[in-house]
Design a protein around this motif. Structure first.
Motif, mmCIF file in Angstrom:
data_model
loop_
_atom_site.group_PDB
_atom_site.id
_atom_site.type_symbol
_atom_site.label_atom_id
_atom_site.label_comp_id
_atom_site.label_asym_id
_atom_site.label_seq_id
_atom_site.Cartn_x
_atom_site.Cartn_y
_atom_site.Cartn_z
ATOM 1 N N GLU A 99 -1.071 40.298 38.610
ATOM 2 C CA GLU A 99 -1.590 39.084 37.979
ATOM 3 C C GLU A 99 -1.959 38.014 38.994
ATOM 4 N N LEU A 100 -1.122 37.843 40.018
ATOM 5 C CA LEU A 100 -1.332 36.748 40.966
ATOM 6 C C LEU A 100 -2.151 37.143 42.194
ATOM 7 N N LEU A 101 -2.016 38.393 42.618
ATOM 8 C CA LEU A 101 -2.665 38.806 43.863
ATOM 9 C C LEU A 101 -3.713 39.893 43.672
ATOM 10 N N GLY A 102 -3.795 40.435 42.470
ATOM 11 C CA GLY A 102 -4.710 41.542 42.225
ATOM 12 C C GLY A 102 -3.967 42.857 42.342
ATOM 13 N N GLY A 103 -4.383 43.830 41.580
ATOM 14 C CA GLY A 103 -3.718 45.122 41.616
ATOM 15 C C GLY A 103 -4.357 46.057 40.625
ATOM 16 N N ASP A 104 -3.846 47.287 40.567
ATOM 17 C CA ASP A 104 -4.376 48.297 39.657
ATOM 18 C C ASP A 104 -5.890 48.468 39.833
ATOM 19 N N GLY A 105 -6.316 48.449 41.094
ATOM 20 C CA GLY A 105 -7.726 48.688 41.353
ATOM 21 C C GLY A 105 -8.620 47.471 41.241
ATOM 22 N N ARG A 106 -8.068 46.310 40.917
ATOM 23 C CA ARG A 106 -8.911 45.118 40.818
ATOM 24 C C ARG A 106 -8.550 44.138 41.922
ATOM 25 N N LYS A 107 -9.506 43.358 42.341
ATOM 26 C CA LYS A 107 -9.287 42.369 43.385
ATOM 27 C C LYS A 107 -9.445 40.970 42.815
ATOM 28 N N ARG A 108 -8.611 40.076 43.292
ATOM 29 C CA ARG A 108 -8.733 38.678 42.875
ATOM 30 C C ARG A 108 -9.777 37.988 43.746
ATOM 31 N N ALA A 109 -10.741 37.382 43.098
ATOM 32 C CA ALA A 109 -11.783 36.677 43.850
ATOM 33 C C ALA A 109 -11.197 35.437 44.516
ATOM 34 N N LYS A 110 -11.760 35.086 45.670
ATOM 35 C CA LYS A 110 -11.242 33.927 46.398
ATOM 36 C C LYS A 110 -11.356 32.647 45.582
ATOM 37 N N LYS A 111 -12.330 32.606 44.683
ATOM 38 C CA LYS A 111 -12.543 31.383 43.905
ATOM 39 C C LYS A 111 -11.585 31.281 42.713
ATOM 40 N N ASP A 112 -10.908 32.380 42.375
ATOM 41 C CA ASP A 112 -9.993 32.361 41.235
ATOM 42 C C ASP A 112 -8.852 31.392 41.502
ATOM 43 N N LYS A 113 -8.594 30.518 40.540
ATOM 44 C CA LYS A 113 -7.530 29.516 40.707
ATOM 45 C C LYS A 113 -6.196 30.088 40.266
ATOM 46 N N LEU A 114 -5.195 29.894 41.081
ATOM 47 C CA LEU A 114 -3.847 30.345 40.751
ATOM 48 C C LEU A 114 -3.071 29.218 40.078
ATOM 49 N N PRO A 115 -2.089 29.558 39.236
ATOM 50 C CA PRO A 115 -1.305 28.513 38.574
ATOM 51 C C PRO A 115 -0.497 27.698 39.582
ATOM 52 N N SER A 116 -0.348 26.425 39.295
ATOM 53 C CA SER A 116 0.483 25.559 40.132
ATOM 54 C C SER A 116 1.953 25.840 39.842
ATOM 55 N N SER A 117 2.829 25.170 40.591
ATOM 56 C CA SER A 117 4.263 25.358 40.401
ATOM 57 C C SER A 117 4.715 24.932 39.006
ATOM 58 N N CYS A 118 3.985 23.993 38.409
ATOM 59 C CA CYS A 118 4.315 23.536 37.045
ATOM 60 C C CYS A 118 3.741 24.473 35.983
ATOM 61 N N GLU A 119 2.743 25.264 36.356
ATOM 62 C CA GLU A 119 2.064 26.134 35.399
ATOM 63 C C GLU A 119 2.556 27.579 35.449
ATOM 64 N N LEU A 120 3.245 27.930 36.532
ATOM 65 C CA LEU A 120 3.705 29.302 36.720
ATOM 66 C C LEU A 120 5.095 29.493 36.120
ATOM 67 N N GLN A 121 5.232 30.471 35.252
ATOM 68 C CA GLN A 121 6.539 30.754 34.649
ATOM 69 C C GLN A 121 7.512 31.220 35.719
ATOM 70 N N GLY A 122 8.748 30.754 35.627
ATOM 71 C CA GLY A 122 9.752 31.061 36.650
ATOM 72 C C GLY A 122 9.990 32.541 36.850
ATOM 73 N N THR A 123 9.904 33.328 35.788
ATOM 74 C CA THR A 123 10.124 34.766 35.901
ATOM 75 C C THR A 123 9.008 35.457 36.684
ATOM 76 N N LYS A 124 7.896 34.746 36.913
ATOM 77 C CA LYS A 124 6.776 35.313 37.668
ATOM 78 C C LYS A 124 6.631 34.645 39.036
ATOM 79 N N SER A 125 7.672 33.992 39.458
ATOM 80 C CA SER A 125 7.632 33.252 40.717
ATOM 81 C C SER A 125 8.369 34.015 41.823
ATOM 82 N N PHE A 126 7.676 34.250 42.942
ATOM 83 C CA PHE A 126 8.337 34.895 44.071
ATOM 84 C C PHE A 126 9.297 33.935 44.762
#
Length: 206
Positions: A99-126
């Protein structure tokens, strides 16, 4: 935290208020006066943990760690719910990487915006994952006999995580590179915890 506000993945006033309250709780002195409120404080940090965003979840983890470290004789029963949370965090690692870095054969485009610390659910936080092994280590030291089976359930998930890749670092945006660095930090902490267990509890890792 329980009646007037609820966890949110929005960078809004409600989230800001929750952050300030957690920050105050995190700064309280852990002395005999606070001991009479230890259960209520732990519930305030533990109950919403799955729904909190990364920013607030990190404060919750610090509160949980300090409460167990300072009031361990009466915190035994509260260890298992936290270990269940840790299991959920590690169980979703591959999905989070995709979801955050790309996977399963798909790449995340450089322009894709990632969630901020307030928008990212804690269970999905490294960043949240990075904090978990230290707390699990503390709980294992304090309540060894009572939580061995729960730790044994988490271990296969932990062992799997260090081998996961995060994609091509050089092709990532600066935001994604920061997430990738967080992933690597979480993997290092996870390996450290596994190494700790190998020293005195190798049977759990086999």
């Amino acid at each position: 935290l329980t009646n007037l506000t609820s966890p949110t993945l929005e960078d809004d006033d409600e989230n800001a208020l929750r952050f300030v309250v957690f920050e105050i709780l995190n700064r309280l002195p852990f002395n005999d006066i606070l001991r009479s409120f230890e259960t209520e404080l732990l519930d305030l940090a533990l109950t919403p943990l799955r729904e909190e965003n990364e920013k607030n979840a990190l404060l919750c983890l610090r509160i949980i760690f300090d409460l167990h470290r300072n009031f361990r004789p009466s915190m035994n029963k509260k260890a298992l719910p936290f270990l269940s949370f840790v299991k959920d965090v590690y169980q979703g690692t591959e999905e989070t990487i995709a979801e955050l870095l790309g996977g399963d054969g798909r790449k995340r485009a450089k322009k894709d915006k990632l969630p901020s610390s307030c928008e990212l659910q804690g269970t999905k936080s490294f960043k949240v994952m990075t904090e978990c092994p230290l707390i699990v280590m503390l709980l294992f030291q304090l309540y060894n006999q009572n939580i061995q089976s729960s730790v044994a359930e988490i271990l296969p998930l932990m062992v799997h995580v260090p081998g996961l890749g995060g994609g091509d670092f050089s092709a990532m945006s600066e935001e994604a590179q920061n997430v990738y660095i967080d992933l690597k930090a979480a993997q290092v902490k996870t390996v450290s915890f596994i190494t700790y267990l190998l020293r005195g509890n190798a049977s759990l890792v086999e």
